[in-house]
Write a protein that holds these residues in place. Structure first.
Motif, PDB file in Angstrom:
ATOM      1  N   THR A   1      38.114  23.221  36.733  1.00  0.00           N
ATOM      2  CA  THR A   1      39.148  22.406  36.159  1.00  0.00           C
ATOM      3  C   THR A   1      39.545  21.515  37.699  1.00  0.00           C
ATOM      4  O   THR A   1      39.878  21.793  38.568  1.00  0.00           O
ATOM      5  CB  THR A   1      40.202  22.831  35.583  1.00  0.00           C
ATOM      6  OG1 THR A   1      40.143  23.938  34.509  1.00  0.00           O
ATOM      7  CG2 THR A   1      41.390  21.818  35.202  1.00  0.00           C
ATOM      8  N   PHE A   2      39.163  19.983  37.153  1.00  0.00           N
ATOM      9  CA  PHE A   2      39.792  19.120  37.985  1.00  0.00           C
ATOM     10  C   PHE A   2      40.890  18.500  37.730  1.00  0.00           C
ATOM     11  O   PHE A   2      41.224  18.266  36.649  1.00  0.00           O
ATOM     12  CB  PHE A   2      38.473  17.848  38.319  1.00  0.00           C
ATOM     13  CG  PHE A   2      37.253  18.150  38.663  1.00  0.00           C
ATOM     14  CD1 PHE A   2      36.743  18.216  40.075  1.00  0.00           C
ATOM     15  CD2 PHE A   2      36.417  19.038  37.527  1.00  0.00           C
ATOM     16  CE1 PHE A   2      35.600  18.607  40.202  1.00  0.00           C
ATOM     17  CE2 PHE A   2      34.950  19.373  38.122  1.00  0.00           C
ATOM     18  CZ  PHE A   2      34.730  19.304  39.354  1.00  0.00           C
TER      19      PHE A   2
ATOM     20  N   ASP B   1      32.450  27.093  46.543  1.00  0.00           N
ATOM     21  CA  ASP B   1      33.850  27.255  46.857  1.00  0.00           C
ATOM     22  C   ASP B   1      34.642  27.352  45.427  1.00  0.00           C
ATOM     23  O   ASP B   1      34.419  26.389  44.089  1.00  0.00           O
ATOM     24  CB  ASP B   1      34.662  26.025  47.474  1.00  0.00           C
ATOM     25  CG  ASP B   1      34.072  26.041  48.685  1.00  0.00           C
ATOM     26  OD1 ASP B   1      33.531  27.152  49.291  1.00  0.00           O
ATOM     27  OD2 ASP B   1      34.112  25.046  49.596  1.00  0.00           O
ATOM     28  N   THR B   2      35.628  28.199  45.118  1.00  0.00           N
ATOM     29  CA  THR B   2      36.319  28.526  43.846  1.00  0.00           C
ATOM     30  C   THR B   2      37.566  27.480  43.931  1.00  0.00           C
ATOM     31  O   THR B   2      38.110  27.041  42.709  1.00  0.00           O
ATOM     32  CB  THR B   2      37.049  29.965  43.853  1.00  0.00           C
ATOM     33  OG1 THR B   2      37.704  30.171  45.068  1.00  0.00           O
ATOM     34  CG2 THR B   2      35.674  30.806  43.604  1.00  0.00           C
ATOM     35  N   LYS B   3      38.046  26.941  44.945  1.00  0.00           N
ATOM     36  CA  LYS B   3      38.817  25.825  44.776  1.00  0.00           C
ATOM     37  C   LYS B   3      38.921  24.828  45.946  1.00  0.00           C
ATOM     38  O   LYS B   3      38.119  25.192  46.859  1.00  0.00           O
ATOM     39  CB  LYS B   3      40.101  26.287  44.377  1.00  0.00           C
ATOM     40  CG  LYS B   3      40.875  27.231  45.667  1.00  0.00           C
ATOM     41  CD  LYS B   3      42.194  27.800  45.507  1.00  0.00           C
ATOM     42  CE  LYS B   3      42.429  28.631  46.523  1.00  0.00           C
ATOM     43  NZ  LYS B   3      43.945  29.190  46.408  1.00  0.00           N
ATOM     44  N   GLY B   4      39.327  23.806  45.666  1.00  0.00           N
ATOM     45  CA  GLY B   4      39.161  22.770  46.888  1.00  0.00           C
ATOM     46  C   GLY B   4      40.029  21.507  46.625  1.00  0.00           C
ATOM     47  O   GLY B   4      40.487  21.405  45.466  1.00  0.00           O
ATOM     48  N   ILE B   5      39.831  20.406  47.590  1.00  0.00           N
ATOM     49  CA  ILE B   5      40.355  19.022  47.246  1.00  0.00           C
ATOM     50  C   ILE B   5      39.524  18.028  47.656  1.00  0.00           C
ATOM     51  O   ILE B   5      38.551  18.231  48.473  1.00  0.00           O
ATOM     52  CB  ILE B   5      41.762  19.180  48.047  1.00  0.00           C
ATOM     53  CG1 ILE B   5      42.671  18.031  47.761  1.00  0.00           C
ATOM     54  CG2 ILE B   5      41.307  19.279  49.600  1.00  0.00           C
ATOM     55  CD1 ILE B   5      43.971  17.976  48.533  1.00  0.00           C
ATOM     56  N   VAL B   6      39.622  16.643  47.038  1.00  0.00           N
ATOM     57  CA  VAL B   6      39.061  15.637  47.307  1.00  0.00           C
ATOM     58  C   VAL B   6      40.186  14.799  47.670  1.00  0.00           C
ATOM     59  O   VAL B   6      41.029  14.403  46.942  1.00  0.00           O
ATOM     60  CB  VAL B   6      38.186  15.000  46.302  1.00  0.00           C
ATOM     61  CG1 VAL B   6      37.606  13.826  46.724  1.00  0.00           C
ATOM     62  CG2 VAL B   6      37.267  16.020  45.547  1.00  0.00           C
ATOM     63  N   THR B   7      40.339  14.617  49.094  1.00  0.00           N
ATOM     64  CA  THR B   7      41.588  13.757  49.759  1.00  0.00           C
ATOM     65  C   THR B   7      41.324  12.279  49.439  1.00  0.00           C
ATOM     66  O   THR B   7      40.320  11.956  48.828  1.00  0.00           O
ATOM     67  CB  THR B   7      41.415  13.930  51.170  1.00  0.00           C
ATOM     68  OG1 THR B   7      40.474  13.395  51.644  1.00  0.00           O
ATOM     69  CG2 THR B   7      41.716  15.515  51.609  1.00  0.00           C
TER      70      THR B   7
ATOM     71  N   PRO C   1      45.500  12.738  45.794  1.00  0.00           N
ATOM     72  CA  PRO C   1      44.239  13.654  45.835  1.00  0.00           C
ATOM     73  C   PRO C   1      43.759  14.115  44.586  1.00  0.00           C
ATOM     74  O   PRO C   1      44.712  14.221  43.531  1.00  0.00           O
ATOM     75  CB  PRO C   1      44.530  14.783  46.674  1.00  0.00           C
ATOM     76  CG  PRO C   1      45.888  14.872  46.562  1.00  0.00           C
ATOM     77  CD  PRO C   1      46.511  13.465  46.236  1.00  0.00           C
ATOM     78  N   VAL C   2      42.404  14.814  44.402  1.00  0.00           N
ATOM     79  CA  VAL C   2      42.045  15.706  43.490  1.00  0.00           C
ATOM     80  C   VAL C   2      41.698  16.950  43.862  1.00  0.00           C
ATOM     81  O   VAL C   2      41.096  17.055  44.747  1.00  0.00           O
ATOM     82  CB  VAL C   2      40.792  14.744  42.445  1.00  0.00           C
ATOM     83  CG1 VAL C   2      40.064  15.825  41.404  1.00  0.00           C
ATOM     84  CG2 VAL C   2      41.186  13.465  42.206  1.00  0.00           C
ATOM     85  N   THR C   3      42.281  17.875  43.027  1.00  0.00           N
ATOM     86  CA  THR C   3      41.886  19.321  43.274  1.00  0.00           C
ATOM     87  C   THR C   3      41.335  19.980  42.284  1.00  0.00           C
ATOM     88  O   THR C   3      40.891  19.394  41.110  1.00  0.00           O
ATOM     89  CB  THR C   3      43.182  20.103  43.339  1.00  0.00           C
ATOM     90  OG1 THR C   3      43.910  20.013  42.041  1.00  0.00           O
ATOM     91  CG2 THR C   3      44.102  19.440  44.756  1.00  0.00           C
ATOM     92  N   TRP C   4      40.228  20.985  42.472  1.00  0.00           N
ATOM     93  CA  TRP C   4      39.549  21.693  41.587  1.00  0.00           C
ATOM     94  C   TRP C   4      39.984  23.130  41.860  1.00  0.00           C
ATOM     95  O   TRP C   4      40.054  23.708  42.806  1.00  0.00           O
ATOM     96  CB  TRP C   4      38.117  21.255  41.467  1.00  0.00           C
ATOM     97  CG  TRP C   4      37.213  21.966  42.622  1.00  0.00           C
ATOM     98  CD1 TRP C   4      36.778  23.040  42.489  1.00  0.00           C
ATOM     99  CD2 TRP C   4      37.050  21.469  43.766  1.00  0.00           C
ATOM    100  NE1 TRP C   4      36.184  23.573  43.771  1.00  0.00           N
ATOM    101  CE2 TRP C   4      36.308  22.335  44.603  1.00  0.00           C
ATOM    102  CE3 TRP C   4      37.300  20.394  44.597  1.00  0.00           C
ATOM    103  CZ2 TRP C   4      35.683  22.162  45.897  1.00  0.00           C
ATOM    104  CZ3 TRP C   4      36.898  20.115  45.806  1.00  0.00           C
ATOM    105  CH2 TRP C   4      35.958  21.011  46.532  1.00  0.00           C
ATOM    106  N   GLY C   5      39.458  24.015  40.736  1.00  0.00           N
ATOM    107  CA  GLY C   5      39.581  25.439  40.823  1.00  0.00           C
ATOM    108  C   GLY C   5      38.797  26.028  39.514  1.00  0.00           C
ATOM    109  O   GLY C   5      38.869  25.459  38.460  1.00  0.00           O
ATOM    110  N   VAL C   6      38.731  27.380  39.966  1.00  0.00           N
ATOM    111  CA  VAL C   6      38.136  27.852  38.507  1.00  0.00           C
ATOM    112  C   VAL C   6      39.056  28.917  37.825  1.00  0.00           C
ATOM    113  O   VAL C   6      39.901  29.104  38.306  1.00  0.00           O
ATOM    114  CB  VAL C   6      37.079  28.901  39.024  1.00  0.00           C
ATOM    115  CG1 VAL C   6      35.475  28.779  38.603  1.00  0.00           C
ATOM    116  CG2 VAL C   6      36.887  29.206  40.514  1.00  0.00           C
TER     117      VAL C   6
END
Length: 104
Positions: free
Chosen positions: A4-5, A33-39, A99-104
């Motif tokens: 999910t973004f 990576d199970t989660k992260g960020i696009v700054t 920012p945009v984050t993502w995670g599983v």
């Protein structure tokens, strides 16, 4: 699994894991990576990378010729079609400076 973004600038974009990992790879993030960020600073590069990949995908597509067989469900979903919702999310996030984050 799903990836999910998320961004405060727009609704969530949910993708199947393999498609989400492909998107992450396209804009230079580690797909494992199970989660992260696009700054906010990384958004222009991510947008540019997705647009380049989309243009390359569109250049390789061709219209089916007469006599070409198509599957019962039609043509498979192209990279161009998969990137569109995420690209819109990234562009709205850049416009709103979030920012945009993502995670599983």
């Amino acid at each position: 699994m799903l990836i999910t973004f998320k961004s405060r600038a727009s609704g969530d974009v949910i993708m199947l894991e393999n498609n989400g990992e492909e998107m992450l790879s396209l804009f230079g993030k580690n797909p494992t990576d199970t989660k992260g960020i696009v700054t906010v600073e990384q958004l222009p590069g991510a947008i540019s990378a997705l647009k380049s990949a989309t243009q390359a995908d569109l250049a390789t597509q061709r219209e089916p010729a007469n006599g070409d067989e198509q599957t019962e469900t039609g043509n498979p979903v192209s990279l161009h079609q998969r990137t569109l919702p995420l690209l819109e999310l990234l562009e709205r996030s850049l416009k709103d400076n979030v920012p945009v984050t993502w995670g599983v």
